[in-house]
Scaffold this active site. Structure first.
Site, short mmCIF file in Angstrom:
data_model
loop_
_atom_site.label_atom_id
_atom_site.label_comp_id
_atom_site.label_asym_id
_atom_site.label_seq_id
_atom_site.Cartn_x
_atom_site.Cartn_y
_atom_site.Cartn_z
CG HIS A 65 51.79 -37.13 -11.63
ND1 HIS A 65 50.99 -37.07 -12.75
CD2 HIS A 65 51.41 -38.25 -10.96
CE1 HIS A 65 50.16 -38.11 -12.74
NE2 HIS A 65 50.40 -38.84 -11.67
CD GLU A 66 53.57 -40.20 -8.25
OE1 GLU A 66 52.91 -40.68 -7.31
OE2 GLU A 66 53.34 -40.48 -9.45
CG ASP A 97 47.03 -41.11 -11.64
OD1 ASP A 97 47.57 -40.01 -11.86
OD2 ASP A 97 47.54 -41.97 -10.90
CG HIS A 107 48.78 -38.98 -6.85
ND1 HIS A 107 47.56 -38.79 -7.48
CD2 HIS A 107 49.60 -39.54 -7.78
CE1 HIS A 107 47.66 -39.22 -8.72
NE2 HIS A 107 48.87 -39.68 -8.94
#
Length: 379
Positions: free
Chosen positions: A312-313, A327, A316
């Site tokens: 997920h990170e 997000d 980004h």
């Protein structure tokens, strides 16, 4: 791609019983229950007026929305030239389990709540001239008086034009100026990583590297799984998803990565519900205390863990995915309800897709007790 024959047979038998409703797309879900109006409040200050237009109270969770108190992205900011103002704030991942009452805002029918924020604290307003602001997203909703998320209400604000003097905007203290003023070499010595955290972080990175790599291969071939998470079946979408996951896999390492994976919360922005956060402007990821308390891999359906958090990170960071993912929706129900274009821009879709190799286990454990078997099924 491997399947256990027995599981495939059981899956075929259970398929009708397990059929889940297709999540409604966000366009289909716009019903004007919640309205957001942006009004100017002095140079770079903005006031967001959030109104419940419905007939029932709304119990709103503020994480990563227009109501978030953290220095997060609340509005999109575009200069009249067409260029988007660089975002200098944080993109946090929040823990959505065991939510408490204090995390919600209750909005009675026809009532409004206002949120005041300064776009100059988290955006680089380096050009003079007109900027256009807009907010679009969804706010998780719990039952009135409860804390279990049962739905989302969608919002799309008006477009707000603001004339901004770049020199004056530069005088506004930015949220992370003190931290960013130090060079990376000076920030690294403050990153204290004890042996246990070093081991756990490397294990999470290695796990994410392998899982994302396998998911990248699966994205090229499993059309229906790509459609489930990204709402499109065309070769272009499958290729794009695969490429992004491959990039995330390559970045998931402490050695030679385009992302700096820290062990600690140097900037001091970890809240009680923050798992980790990313500074896209610096390609940095900082874990929070909750990150270390999570399992390496969660054996419960679509739940958060360390490996999924790394994926997920990773999404980004602009050095990994361009444009970097935001997000736009948390969790399986919200992420799979996004339009295809927004799903491809949402970090959680990549984490959920990559970790979905556990899906067979998730479905079967509802019907069959398998206490001694932990099933990992590839796409």
């Amino acid at each position: 791609m491997k399947f256990f024959t027995a599981l495939a047979a059981v899956g075929a038998l259970l398929a009708p019983a397990l059929a889940l409703p297709t999540p409604a797309s966000e366009e289909a879900s716009h019903n004007q229950t919640l309205s957001v109006r942006l009004v100017p409040a002095g140079h770079t200050m903005v006031r967001a007026i959030v109104t419940n237009n419905g007939e029932r109270p709304l119990h709103l969770l503020s994480f990563n929305t227009i109501l978030d108190e953290d220095p997060t992205s609340k509005v999109e900011v575009f200069h009249e030239s067409g260029d988007e103002a660089e975002f200098l704030g944080m993109l946090p991942r929040y823990d959505l389990s065991d939510l408490t009452e204090d995390l919600f805002t209750r909005l009675a029918p026809k009532d409004s709540v206002e949120h005041l924020f300064d776009i100059a604290t988290v955006h680089d307003l380096k050009w003079d001239g007109k900027y256009t602001l807009a907010a679009r997203g969804a706010i998780p909703v719990a039952e009135d008086g409860g804390t279990t998320i049962i739905d989302h209400v969608y919002y799309e604000s008006n477009e707000l034009d603001m004339e901004i003097d770049a020199r004056k905007a530069a005088m506004v203290p930015r949220a992370f100026d003190d931290y960013f003023s130090k060079s990376l070499d000076k920030r690294r010595p403050l990153d204290i990583c004890n042996p246990r955290k070093e081991r756990d972080l490397r294990a999470a990175l290695e796990g994410a590297q392998q899982v994302a790599k396998e998911a990248a291969a699966a994205a090229q071939n499993n059309t229906e799984k790509v459609f489930e998470f990204f709402r499109a079946r065309d070769p272009g979408t499958r290729k794009e998803v695969s490429q992004h996951l491959s990039s995330i896999s390559r970045a998931a390492t402490k050695d030679g990565s385009s992302v700096t994976w820290f062990c600690s919360d140097g900037p001091g922005r970890c809240g009680p519900r923050t798992i980790a956060y990313t500074f896209p402007a610096k390609n940095e990821v900082h874990p929070c205390p909750l990150f270390w308390q999570m399992p390496h891999v969660n054996n419960k359906c679509h739940r958060q863990d360390r490996v999924g958090t790394v994926i997920h990170e990773g999404a980004h960071n602009p050095s990994v995915v361009t444009p970097y993912c935001k997000d736009l929706g948390y969790g399986y129900n919200r992420a799979t309800g996004l339009t295809s274009q927004r799903a491809k821009r949402n970090a959680d879709n990549y984490a959920l897709f990559a970790m979905a190799r556990q899906l067979v286990f998730c479905l079967l454990h509802l019907f069959v007790a398998l206490p001694f078997i932990y099933i990992f099924a590839s796409f």
